[in-house]
Scaffold this motif. Sequence first.
Motif, mmCIF file in Angstrom:
data_model
loop_
_atom_site.group_PDB
_atom_site.id
_atom_site.type_symbol
_atom_site.label_atom_id
_atom_site.label_comp_id
_atom_site.label_asym_id
_atom_site.label_seq_id
_atom_site.Cartn_x
_atom_site.Cartn_y
_atom_site.Cartn_z
ATOM 1 N N PHE A 1 -3.592 -8.673 7.012
ATOM 2 C CA PHE A 1 -4.404 -8.703 5.796
ATOM 3 C C PHE A 1 -3.600 -9.256 4.630
ATOM 4 C CE2 PHE A 1 -6.077 -7.007 1.852
ATOM 5 C CZ PHE A 1 -7.447 -7.229 1.984
ATOM 6 N N GLN A 2 -2.357 -8.842 4.514
ATOM 7 C CA GLN A 2 -1.529 -9.324 3.415
ATOM 8 C C GLN A 2 -1.350 -10.836 3.474
ATOM 9 O OE1 GLN A 2 1.862 -7.095 1.994
ATOM 10 N NE2 GLN A 2 1.443 -5.421 3.423
ATOM 11 N N HIS A 3 -1.215 -11.364 4.682
ATOM 12 C CA HIS A 3 -1.062 -12.806 4.854
ATOM 13 C C HIS A 3 -2.357 -13.546 4.524
ATOM 14 C CE1 HIS A 3 0.405 -16.588 6.514
ATOM 15 N NE2 HIS A 3 -0.725 -16.680 7.215
ATOM 16 N N ALA A 4 -3.488 -12.969 4.899
ATOM 17 C CA ALA A 4 -4.775 -13.645 4.721
ATOM 18 C C ALA A 4 -5.320 -13.507 3.302
ATOM 19 C CB ALA A 4 -5.795 -13.099 5.725
ATOM 20 N N HIS A 5 -4.918 -12.466 2.581
ATOM 21 C CA HIS A 5 -5.505 -12.206 1.264
ATOM 22 C C HIS A 5 -4.415 -11.903 0.223
ATOM 23 C CE1 HIS A 5 -9.516 -12.021 3.074
ATOM 24 N NE2 HIS A 5 -8.962 -11.286 4.028
ATOM 25 N N PRO A 6 -3.537 -12.857 -0.033
ATOM 26 C CA PRO A 6 -2.430 -12.609 -0.982
ATOM 27 C C PRO A 6 -2.922 -12.284 -2.380
ATOM 28 C CG PRO A 6 -2.616 -14.944 -0.464
ATOM 29 C CD PRO A 6 -3.500 -14.233 0.497
ATOM 30 N N GLU A 7 -4.083 -12.813 -2.775
ATOM 31 C CA GLU A 7 -4.588 -12.548 -4.122
ATOM 32 C C GLU A 7 -5.001 -11.084 -4.290
ATOM 33 O OE1 GLU A 7 -8.081 -13.033 -1.573
ATOM 34 O OE2 GLU A 7 -6.151 -14.070 -1.722
ATOM 35 N N VAL A 8 -5.533 -10.484 -3.223
ATOM 36 C CA VAL A 8 -5.897 -9.069 -3.267
ATOM 37 C C VAL A 8 -4.631 -8.217 -3.345
ATOM 38 C CG1 VAL A 8 -7.026 -7.172 -2.042
ATOM 39 C CG2 VAL A 8 -8.031 -9.476 -1.992
ATOM 40 N N VAL A 9 -3.653 -8.584 -2.543
ATOM 41 C CA VAL A 9 -2.382 -7.859 -2.531
ATOM 42 C C VAL A 9 -1.727 -7.914 -3.906
ATOM 43 C CG1 VAL A 9 -0.092 -7.706 -1.503
ATOM 44 C CG2 VAL A 9 -2.062 -8.336 -0.083
ATOM 45 N N GLU A 10 -1.761 -9.076 -4.530
ATOM 46 C CA GLU A 10 -1.128 -9.242 -5.834
ATOM 47 C C GLU A 10 -1.808 -8.369 -6.894
ATOM 48 O OE1 GLU A 10 1.566 -10.097 -8.539
ATOM 49 O OE2 GLU A 10 1.672 -10.642 -6.424
ATOM 50 N N GLN A 11 -3.133 -8.283 -6.845
ATOM 51 C CA GLN A 11 -3.852 -7.445 -7.807
ATOM 52 C C GLN A 11 -3.486 -5.972 -7.620
ATOM 53 O OE1 GLN A 11 -8.130 -7.462 -7.524
ATOM 54 N NE2 GLN A 11 -8.404 -6.269 -9.389
ATOM 55 N N ILE A 12 -3.444 -5.537 -6.368
ATOM 56 C CA ILE A 12 -3.099 -4.142 -6.082
ATOM 57 C C ILE A 12 -1.670 -3.858 -6.529
ATOM 58 C CG2 ILE A 12 -2.730 -2.474 -4.222
ATOM 59 C CD1 ILE A 12 -5.049 -3.863 -2.719
ATOM 60 N N ARG A 13 -0.755 -4.792 -6.259
ATOM 61 C CA ARG A 13 0.638 -4.632 -6.671
ATOM 62 C C ARG A 13 0.754 -4.565 -8.195
ATOM 63 N NH1 ARG A 13 2.528 -8.842 -4.565
ATOM 64 N NH2 ARG A 13 3.608 -7.988 -2.720
ATOM 65 N N ASP A 14 0.029 -5.426 -8.887
ATOM 66 C CA ASP A 14 0.109 -5.474 -10.347
ATOM 67 C C ASP A 14 -0.335 -4.148 -10.961
ATOM 68 O OD1 ASP A 14 0.536 -7.137 -12.806
ATOM 69 O OD2 ASP A 14 -1.580 -6.621 -13.096
ATOM 70 N N VAL A 15 -1.418 -3.588 -10.449
ATOM 71 C CA VAL A 15 -1.882 -2.293 -10.950
ATOM 72 C C VAL A 15 -0.837 -1.219 -10.669
ATOM 73 C CG1 VAL A 15 -3.610 -0.474 -10.648
ATOM 74 C CG2 VAL A 15 -4.326 -2.870 -10.776
ATOM 75 N N TYR A 16 -0.299 -1.240 -9.471
ATOM 76 C CA TYR A 16 0.677 -0.219 -9.047
ATOM 77 C C TYR A 16 1.903 -0.221 -9.958
ATOM 78 C CZ TYR A 16 3.454 2.534 -5.692
ATOM 79 O OH TYR A 16 4.213 3.500 -5.089
ATOM 80 N N ILE A 17 2.491 -1.389 -10.170
ATOM 81 C CA ILE A 17 3.756 -1.444 -10.903
ATOM 82 C C ILE A 17 3.586 -1.134 -12.386
ATOM 83 C CG2 ILE A 17 4.735 -3.066 -9.246
ATOM 84 C CD1 ILE A 17 4.380 -5.287 -11.292
ATOM 85 N N HIS A 18 2.347 -1.219 -12.883
ATOM 86 C CA HIS A 18 2.096 -0.910 -14.283
ATOM 87 C C HIS A 18 1.561 0.504 -14.484
ATOM 88 C CE1 HIS A 18 2.278 -5.376 -14.648
ATOM 89 N NE2 HIS A 18 2.884 -5.039 -15.774
ATOM 90 N N THR A 19 1.538 1.299 -13.432
ATOM 91 C CA THR A 19 1.119 2.689 -13.567
ATOM 92 C C THR A 19 2.160 3.464 -14.366
ATOM 93 O OG1 THR A 19 -0.023 2.611 -11.428
ATOM 94 C CG2 THR A 19 0.501 4.787 -12.286
#
Length: 262
Positions: free
Chosen positions: A159-177
């Motif tokens: 999934f991470q390989h197929a949908h990098p844009e989704v992964v990036e959004q989830i990561r961005d929210v996580y690191i700014h918590t």
Amino acid sequence: MQVNVNGIDTRYVLSNEGGGPWLTFIHQLGGDLSIWDQLAGYFRNNFTVLRYDIRGHGESAAPTAPFTVADLSNDLAALLDALGAKSTHVVGMSLGGAIAQQFALDHASRVDTLTLADTFARTAPESRSIWDQRIETARRDGVASLAPASLERWLTPDFQHAHPEVVEQIRDVYIHTSVEGFALACAALREFDLRDRLVEIRTPTLAVAGRHDTGTPPAATQAIADAIRGARFEVLDAAHLAPIEQSQRFAALLETFLQSRV
């Protein structure tokens, strides 16, 4: 939109194009309401869809004092009061699933159905140290330092390989918590234990797990379904964020479940 809930400025989004029954989505630790964007869009024509940021997450204010999962459950009750909702269908994922279970026990008359994804009913004594380590790391090195390991648990490599844009959004929210919001939520989960109370839940329940979830193995979610009379259990080909990784399959399961109860 923002509303003060139990002294916490809380962000929420309400989509009610269909003007139907209320359907509330509760996000995971280190997440925010955006995780539900796709599913909210799917259901908004037939339901009044509510999403919100848990205290200390997203754009909701971070508390300075410790809180429990019961406090988070009461936050949801207060939010529903502020919005004029008497009851709602509830969908919770991970931490959101813990809150949903607590809400179904503490505010049973307000829950039309209960959908629990990739969650657990208790933190075993031997697992408490994991939460202590996460709290220490978050406060010492920042929440971002925990992101790589979390994303590895949350989403399969395919999934991470197929949908990098989704992964990036989830990561961005996580690191700014918020560090304190994250740490205090970890502490709440460390103390969480509803195992002996699950038999009290009489709400129609759907439990969903990701087959490849290593952080919350499917057996933990199945144990919840086994304890709730009449609950249905399903496994999806996903990791921890099964409703996101298998969004179409999850939406179909949820739609069928809700249609049988509306």
